[in-house]
Each structure stands twice: as structure tokens, then as C-alpha cells.
Design a protein around this motif. Sequence first.
Motif, mmCIF file in Angstrom:
data_model
loop_
_atom_site.group_PDB
_atom_site.id
_atom_site.type_symbol
_atom_site.label_atom_id
_atom_site.label_comp_id
_atom_site.label_asym_id
_atom_site.label_seq_id
_atom_site.Cartn_x
_atom_site.Cartn_y
_atom_site.Cartn_z
ATOM 1 N N TRP A 152 -3.195 -6.949 4.398
ATOM 2 C CA TRP A 152 -3.490 -7.348 3.028
ATOM 3 C C TRP A 152 -4.016 -8.787 2.976
ATOM 4 C CZ3 TRP A 152 -4.905 -6.329 -1.570
ATOM 5 C CH2 TRP A 152 -4.604 -7.138 -2.668
ATOM 6 N N THR A 267 0.810 -1.698 0.385
ATOM 7 C CA THR A 267 1.324 -0.947 -0.750
ATOM 8 C C THR A 267 0.184 -0.215 -1.463
ATOM 9 O OG1 THR A 267 1.066 -2.790 -2.293
ATOM 10 C CG2 THR A 267 3.129 -2.677 -1.046
ATOM 11 N N PRO A 268 0.482 0.874 -2.181
ATOM 12 C CA PRO A 268 -0.577 1.597 -2.910
ATOM 13 C C PRO A 268 -1.318 0.712 -3.910
ATOM 14 C CG PRO A 268 1.404 2.941 -2.755
ATOM 15 C CD PRO A 268 1.765 1.581 -2.241
ATOM 16 N N SER A 269 -0.600 -0.186 -4.594
ATOM 17 C CA SER A 269 -1.276 -1.051 -5.571
ATOM 18 C C SER A 269 -2.232 -2.020 -4.872
ATOM 19 C CB SER A 269 -0.234 -1.828 -6.384
ATOM 20 O OG SER A 269 0.558 -2.652 -5.531
ATOM 21 N N GLN A 270 -1.826 -2.552 -3.717
ATOM 22 C CA GLN A 270 -2.706 -3.449 -2.966
ATOM 23 C C GLN A 270 -3.944 -2.710 -2.485
ATOM 24 O OE1 GLN A 270 0.000 -4.817 0.056
ATOM 25 N NE2 GLN A 270 0.707 -6.582 -1.135
ATOM 26 N N ARG A 271 -3.763 -1.494 -2.006
ATOM 27 C CA ARG A 271 -4.909 -0.704 -1.536
ATOM 28 C C ARG A 271 -5.854 -0.386 -2.694
ATOM 29 N NH1 ARG A 271 -2.250 2.593 1.085
ATOM 30 N NH2 ARG A 271 -2.637 1.801 3.191
ATOM 31 N N ALA A 272 -5.299 -0.087 -3.868
ATOM 32 C CA ALA A 272 -6.136 0.239 -5.026
ATOM 33 C C ALA A 272 -6.935 -0.988 -5.478
ATOM 34 C CB ALA A 272 -5.262 0.753 -6.173
ATOM 35 N N ILE A 273 -6.296 -2.162 -5.507
ATOM 36 C CA ILE A 273 -6.995 -3.387 -5.913
ATOM 37 C C ILE A 273 -8.146 -3.692 -4.953
ATOM 38 C CG2 ILE A 273 -6.759 -5.895 -6.104
ATOM 39 C CD1 ILE A 273 -3.888 -5.413 -7.086
#
Length: 301
Positions: A152, A267-273
Motif C-alpha cells: 500500500w 485491505t479491500p478499501s485500500q485496493r478500491a481507492i
Amino acid sequence: MRPPGPPALPPEEPPFPPDEPPLPPGVPPPFSFEPQRSNAGGWKQFKKALGPVFVVVVLLAKFGAKLKFLILPILKFFPLLLKTGGSMLVTMWLYAMSMGWRFAAGFVLLILVHECGHLVAAKRIGLKVGAPVFIPFMGAFIALKEAPRNAWIEAQVGIGGPLLGTLGAAVCDVIYLATGNPLFRVLAYTGFFLNLFNLAPVGFLDGGRIATALSPWLWVIGIAVIGFMTVTHPNFILILILVMSLPRVFSLFRKRTDEEQRYFEVTPSQRAIMAVLYFGLVTFLVVAMRFTYLPPTSSGY
């Protein structure tokens, strides 16, 4: 008859007859070994002449001590000027010989803006980085003094360059729209292209770093794209990128250690961003290149 006088004396001879015959006229006398006279007076005059010089040196030293708060930062900043400014000027000069100095100056400044994006992103995260260094005909880089702790963080540093670089290219196009000078539209198109190329998900390019937070398997797609470009348009830089990217691609097919597994945990939110930033930026750059393209005949470059 006169009385006899005293007897005549013989002619007087010099007490020390000369050992050598007299010198002819015009010939200088031989070197004399007589002792030199004392030069004490000259030494006093020399010390007297040094007096004003000594006073000036003392005054400069006192004045320099008062300005040390200004001199020391300049000396500390000198290595940065030597690394970034020196390599930047050399690169600009080499580009100017084939592109003209105006385009070369703008082109190198766009590269600097791109690298400053990486620098700002790394500083925001707290990573220690070096000053940008330019490599003629290959771009520039900033050296990370410490490795990112996870994918990340690596992706954030990677996308910082294309984000700020794209903004710099957009500013060039705004200047073109305001002035009508085709040079700035050519610079805008070039800037958009460079940032799009850097987003290729392969190796040490920015896209390769961003792919660590999305899916490392994107490296396979990136190596295929670079391989196709190398075959269709052979180029030393493409070959270098291809060769240096192979180790990362090969790492996909071996078992990872526990430490490597933790590195790629996102994390899923980090990947989405990161996915929104990455694919959104790629789409914008493709459209921007089509919008800013000028035929060679109308651009004049």
C-alpha cells in the motif's frame, strides 16, 4: 765640490702584488664574497605593509561569523544543487541539441514535476528519500533511503509521480489555450504520454509499483505490453525495462515467504481507492492525449 747626497732609493713596489693581471676595460669584476648588509629595515617595512591586510582579514572573519546563519544553509544546499541542478542542466543541454532549447527546458521541467510528485508522496508517508537525479535520455529518479513497509505504501509513492506529472501537463495545455503558442500544447501532449507510459504495470515503472496494491498478476500484462512494443519498435530503453522487469514476474511463480505474504496484504478499501486512482488516471491520460494531439505540420515541432 758638492758633498754626496743620500743614496737613491729603489722604486716603491706594492706590498701585495696582484695575483692576476688587471681586467680589460668593460669586463665586470668577479663575484665578491663580502658579507651582506643586514635587511632588518626591509623586514620592518614588510610587516608594516601587512598591517592593513591583517585588519581586512579580521573584519571579513567577523562579518562572516555574523552571516554564518546564511552561509551554512547555502553550503548544505550545495550538494542538492550539484545532484539535481547539475544533472538537470546536463540533461537539458543534451535534449536541446536535438529538440531546441525551449522544448528541452519545458520537457525537463515536466520530468522534474513528475519526480516531485513521488517526493511529496514519500514525504507525506514519512519515508526518507534523496533528491531527484536526472539521467539523460532515460528520465530521472529519486532514491528511497528506506524500503516501503508494504504494498500500500509502495503504491502511494508510485502513483504520486503520475498524478502531479499529469497536473503539470494540464497546466501546459491551459497556457496553450490562453496564448495559442503551439509549444505548450506539444509539451502537454508529451507530458500526458510520459505519464501514461509510466503507468504500464511492469517492473520498476510507476505502474509496476501501483500493481503491488491491486494484483501483482498485472505484471504479466505489463510484460506482454512492453514485449510487444519492443518487438514492433526496438528501443534500448524498452529492452532495459523488459530485462529488469523479468525478476518480478518470475517471483509470481514461486512460493512466497510469510514476510512476502504480509507485504502484499492490502485491505479491500485500500485496493478500491488505488484502483479508482489508477484506472481513472489511465483513462484521463488516453483522452487527454487525443485532445492535445497536434499534427507535425501545424505544431512546428
